[in-house]
Motif scaffolding. Structure first.
Motif, PDB file in Angstrom:
ATOM      1  N   SER A 151      -9.552   2.168  -1.639  1.00  0.00           N
ATOM      2  CA  SER A 151      -8.484   1.797  -2.581  1.00  0.00           C
ATOM      3  C   SER A 151      -7.102   1.934  -1.961  1.00  0.00           C
ATOM      4  O   SER A 151      -6.165   1.228  -2.332  1.00  0.00           O
ATOM      5  CB  SER A 151      -8.576   2.664  -3.836  1.00  0.00           C
ATOM      6  OG  SER A 151      -8.486   4.033  -3.507  1.00  0.00           O
TER       7      SER A 151
ATOM      8  N   ASN B 112      -6.212  -7.444   0.900  1.00  0.00           N
ATOM      9  CA  ASN B 112      -5.682  -8.675   0.317  1.00  0.00           C
ATOM     10  C   ASN B 112      -4.894  -9.490   1.326  1.00  0.00           C
ATOM     11  O   ASN B 112      -5.003 -10.712   1.395  1.00  0.00           O
ATOM     12  CB  ASN B 112      -4.790  -8.355  -0.884  1.00  0.00           C
ATOM     13  CG  ASN B 112      -5.564  -8.375  -2.184  1.00  0.00           C
ATOM     14  OD1 ASN B 112      -6.408  -9.228  -2.395  1.00  0.00           O
ATOM     15  ND2 ASN B 112      -5.303  -7.408  -3.049  1.00  0.00           N
TER      16      ASN B 112
ATOM     17  N   ASP C 250       0.819  -1.209   0.000  1.00  0.00           N
ATOM     18  CA  ASP C 250       0.000   0.000   0.000  1.00  0.00           C
ATOM     19  C   ASP C 250       0.859   1.267   0.000  1.00  0.00           C
ATOM     20  O   ASP C 250       0.411   2.328  -0.427  1.00  0.00           O
ATOM     21  CB  ASP C 250      -0.928   0.022   1.224  1.00  0.00           C
ATOM     22  CG  ASP C 250      -2.160  -0.851   1.031  1.00  0.00           C
ATOM     23  OD1 ASP C 250      -2.498  -1.131  -0.128  1.00  0.00           O
ATOM     24  OD2 ASP C 250      -2.767  -1.252   2.037  1.00  0.00           O
TER      25      ASP C 250
ATOM     26  N   THR D  79      -2.417  -7.926  -5.453  1.00  0.00           N
ATOM     27  CA  THR D  79      -2.709  -6.495  -5.470  1.00  0.00           C
ATOM     28  C   THR D  79      -2.403  -5.889  -6.834  1.00  0.00           C
ATOM     29  O   THR D  79      -3.155  -5.042  -7.334  1.00  0.00           O
ATOM     30  CB  THR D  79      -1.910  -5.773  -4.369  1.00  0.00           C
ATOM     31  OG1 THR D  79      -2.100  -6.455  -3.124  1.00  0.00           O
ATOM     32  CG2 THR D  79      -2.390  -4.341  -4.211  1.00  0.00           C
TER      33      THR D  79
ATOM     34  N   ILE E 297      -5.309  -6.830  -9.083  1.00  0.00           N
ATOM     35  CA  ILE E 297      -6.515  -6.035  -8.828  1.00  0.00           C
ATOM     36  C   ILE E 297      -6.349  -4.614  -9.358  1.00  0.00           C
ATOM     37  O   ILE E 297      -7.303  -3.989  -9.815  1.00  0.00           O
ATOM     38  CB  ILE E 297      -6.856  -6.062  -7.325  1.00  0.00           C
ATOM     39  CG1 ILE E 297      -7.342  -7.468  -6.944  1.00  0.00           C
ATOM     40  CG2 ILE E 297      -7.929  -5.032  -6.973  1.00  0.00           C
ATOM     41  CD1 ILE E 297      -7.463  -7.707  -5.469  1.00  0.00           C
ATOM     42  N   ASP E 298      -5.133  -4.083  -9.333  1.00  0.00           N
ATOM     43  CA  ASP E 298      -4.867  -2.770  -9.933  1.00  0.00           C
ATOM     44  C   ASP E 298      -5.125  -2.794 -11.441  1.00  0.00           C
ATOM     45  O   ASP E 298      -5.563  -1.805 -12.029  1.00  0.00           O
ATOM     46  CB  ASP E 298      -3.413  -2.359  -9.686  1.00  0.00           C
ATOM     47  CG  ASP E 298      -3.180  -1.884  -8.256  1.00  0.00           C
ATOM     48  OD1 ASP E 298      -4.176  -1.599  -7.567  1.00  0.00           O
ATOM     49  OD2 ASP E 298      -2.016  -1.820  -7.841  1.00  0.00           O
TER      50      ASP E 298
ATOM     51  N   ARG F 252      -6.148  -1.417  -0.211  1.00  0.00           N
ATOM     52  CA  ARG F 252      -6.375  -2.621  -1.006  1.00  0.00           C
ATOM     53  C   ARG F 252      -5.373  -3.721  -0.637  1.00  0.00           C
ATOM     54  O   ARG F 252      -5.722  -4.898  -0.568  1.00  0.00           O
ATOM     55  CB  ARG F 252      -6.266  -2.268  -2.483  1.00  0.00           C
ATOM     56  CG  ARG F 252      -6.851  -3.286  -3.412  1.00  0.00           C
ATOM     57  CD  ARG F 252      -6.922  -2.728  -4.821  1.00  0.00           C
ATOM     58  NE  ARG F 252      -8.049  -1.825  -4.984  1.00  0.00           N
ATOM     59  CZ  ARG F 252      -8.219  -1.028  -6.035  1.00  0.00           C
ATOM     60  NH1 ARG F 252      -7.314  -1.007  -7.002  1.00  0.00           N
ATOM     61  NH2 ARG F 252      -9.272  -0.248  -6.117  1.00  0.00           N
TER      62      ARG F 252
ATOM     63  N   ARG G  22     -14.412  -6.764 -11.332  1.00  0.00           N
ATOM     64  CA  ARG G  22     -13.418  -7.169 -10.334  1.00  0.00           C
ATOM     65  C   ARG G  22     -13.554  -8.638  -9.934  1.00  0.00           C
ATOM     66  O   ARG G  22     -12.581  -9.385  -9.948  1.00  0.00           O
ATOM     67  CB  ARG G  22     -13.503  -6.258  -9.108  1.00  0.00           C
ATOM     68  CG  ARG G  22     -12.502  -6.643  -8.016  1.00  0.00           C
ATOM     69  CD  ARG G  22     -12.397  -5.563  -6.972  1.00  0.00           C
ATOM     70  NE  ARG G  22     -11.775  -4.366  -7.522  1.00  0.00           N
ATOM     71  CZ  ARG G  22     -12.188  -3.139  -7.281  1.00  0.00           C
ATOM     72  NH1 ARG G  22     -13.221  -2.916  -6.512  1.00  0.00           N
ATOM     73  NH2 ARG G  22     -11.555  -2.112  -7.818  1.00  0.00           N
TER      74      ARG G  22
ATOM     75  N   ILE H 213     -12.226  -6.947  -0.398  1.00  0.00           N
ATOM     76  CA  ILE H 213     -11.884  -5.803  -1.242  1.00  0.00           C
ATOM     77  C   ILE H 213     -12.981  -4.736  -1.184  1.00  0.00           C
ATOM     78  O   ILE H 213     -12.696  -3.533  -1.129  1.00  0.00           O
ATOM     79  CB  ILE H 213     -11.662  -6.257  -2.705  1.00  0.00           C
ATOM     80  CG1 ILE H 213     -10.442  -7.188  -2.810  1.00  0.00           C
ATOM     81  CG2 ILE H 213     -11.475  -5.046  -3.621  1.00  0.00           C
ATOM     82  CD1 ILE H 213      -9.145  -6.558  -2.385  1.00  0.00           C
TER      83      ILE H 213
END
Length: 390
Positions: free
Chosen positions: A324, A331, A71, A122, A125-126, A327, A133, A319
């Motif tokens: 955001s 995870n 993060d 991560t 997911i980005d 995130r 998603r 999530i």
């Protein structure tokens, strides 16, 4: 009607390939280490549980920090770092001839696997469009499941034909390929933080997801007993190549995982979760009570359908309860739930298997899954609806 955002772009495809390769290297060892310890080193089941769970303990200790790191810092370099250390650790297995050495080696392996998996999920997911998603998470995870289908089945055959050291060489080769592939991923740029967020517990663990985390422990307990003892259980019940279990398990996961994410994205999250929990419990009951090659494979397939339905739905819950900027924390909390439950499953499962037999162990596992279903409906479901942010 608005056009669907594109899911299968260049970066997502590369991320999926990388995920498949590293999962292959990981799953080559999972079913064969218990056989190696039992047949070549003469280690009792209770000590096998200690060896196997040492990597899960390492995951549990380091995973929350990984969520904070991804993060705060650049995710791709962290992914490459975790992956490189993870692959390098395979060299230690060439010299693993004692239980203590294997415990230490598995612990180091677990630490690097923690960083690699949190950063990989991560990054994925980005890359995945927000509107797709759960579907994207499902497809990304399918690559792990395909690897889980192929690698354990092939691993048992390689081990029996060429030995443990040749198997390690195969794992190293797959690992090196995964590093080369990851280099080509382009990760979306994130806004730079004005300052590093202060260290606090909620940067390491998604606090409002704690009830879901407790729910998850009962489910991941069963996963721990499967990856640790399914092959030994199969051999005890007369299945010659028990690696076929993982072939059918992953087949069920793949079949359900690619479709369950779409149902979650359409708003059927709770129906998907309840169905998954019931199917998993049913599969474990069949696995415990019916002992033939056909029952062995059918039970694996049913359990696979249940877990394949569960994985993308459960990860989406975490999530969708996080901003955001958290995130990575979401995870890592999701993955830590599996780490802890798997570790408990390996340790407590070894005790149950030694004292009561594997059949009783899997019946108890089915009971835990039924409890998880009840817990989800009356507690976790309400917690999610109260705390969801998207």
């Amino acid at each position: 009607m608005p056009l669907k955002e594109k899911l299968w772009n260049r970066n997502f495809i590369i991320a999926c390939i990388a995920n498949f390769l590293v999962a292959c290297s990981f799953n080559l060892l999972m079913p064969t280490i218990p056989i190696y310890l039992s047949e070549e080193l003469g280690v009792p089941h209770s000590e096998i549980g200690i060896v196997l769970s040492s990597y899960a303990i390492a995951l549990l200790l380091i995973r929350p920090f990984c969520g904070y790191w991804v993060d705060v810092y650049a995710r791709k370099p962290l992914f490459l770092l975790g992956l490189t250390v993870f692959i390098a650790t395979f060299f230690g297995y060439y010299f693993a001839v004692t239980v203590l050495f294997l415990v230490i080696l598995r612990f180091v392996h677990g630490m690097s696997w923690a960083l690699a998996t949190v950063s990989a999920n991560t990054v994925a997911i980005d890359i995945i469009p927000a509107s797709r998603r759960a579907e994207g998470i499902g497809f990304f995870g399918v690559n792990t499941n395909i690897a889980m289908a192929i690698a354990p089945f092939v691993a048992v055959n390689i081990y029996e034909s060429y030995g443990f050291h040749f198997l390690i060489s195969c794992a190293l080769m797959m690992g090196f390929l995964s590093i080369l592939v990851v280099i080509f991923i382009k990760v979306p740029k994130r806004e730079k933080l004005d300052k590093t967020p202060p260290l606090s517990f909620d940067r390491f663990f998604l606090l409002k997801g704690f009830p879901i985390f407790i729910n998850q422990l009962f489910l991941s307990f069963g996963w721990g007993t499967l990856i640790a003892f399914a092959v030994l259980y199969g051999k005890d019940t007369g299945v010659h190549n028990a690696g076929v279990f993982f072939l059918f398990l992953a087949g069920g996961i793949i079949l359900s995982r690619v479709t369950s994410g779409k149902f979650v994205d359409k708003g059927h999250l709770h129906k998907v979760m309840v169905t998954a929990l019931f199917v998993i419990a049913l599969g474990f009951v069949c696995f415990a009570l019916f002992h033939s090659i056909y029952a062995f494979c059918i039970s694996a397939f049913i359990i696979g359908i249940g877990y394949g339905t569960l994985f993308p739905a459960l990860q989406t819950i975490y999530i969708n309860m996080a901003s955001s900027s958290k995130r990575g924390t979401a995870n890592s909390t999701y993955l830590t739930g599996f780490d802890l439950g798997i570790g408990i499953g390996m340790l407590f499962g070894a005790y149950l298997g030694d004292h009561f037999g594997f059949s009783t162990m899997y019946l108890i596992t089915a009971g835990f899954c039924l409890f998880a279903l009840i817990y989800y409906w009356f507690i976790s479901r309400k917690v999610f609806e109260k705390n969801r942010v998207r």
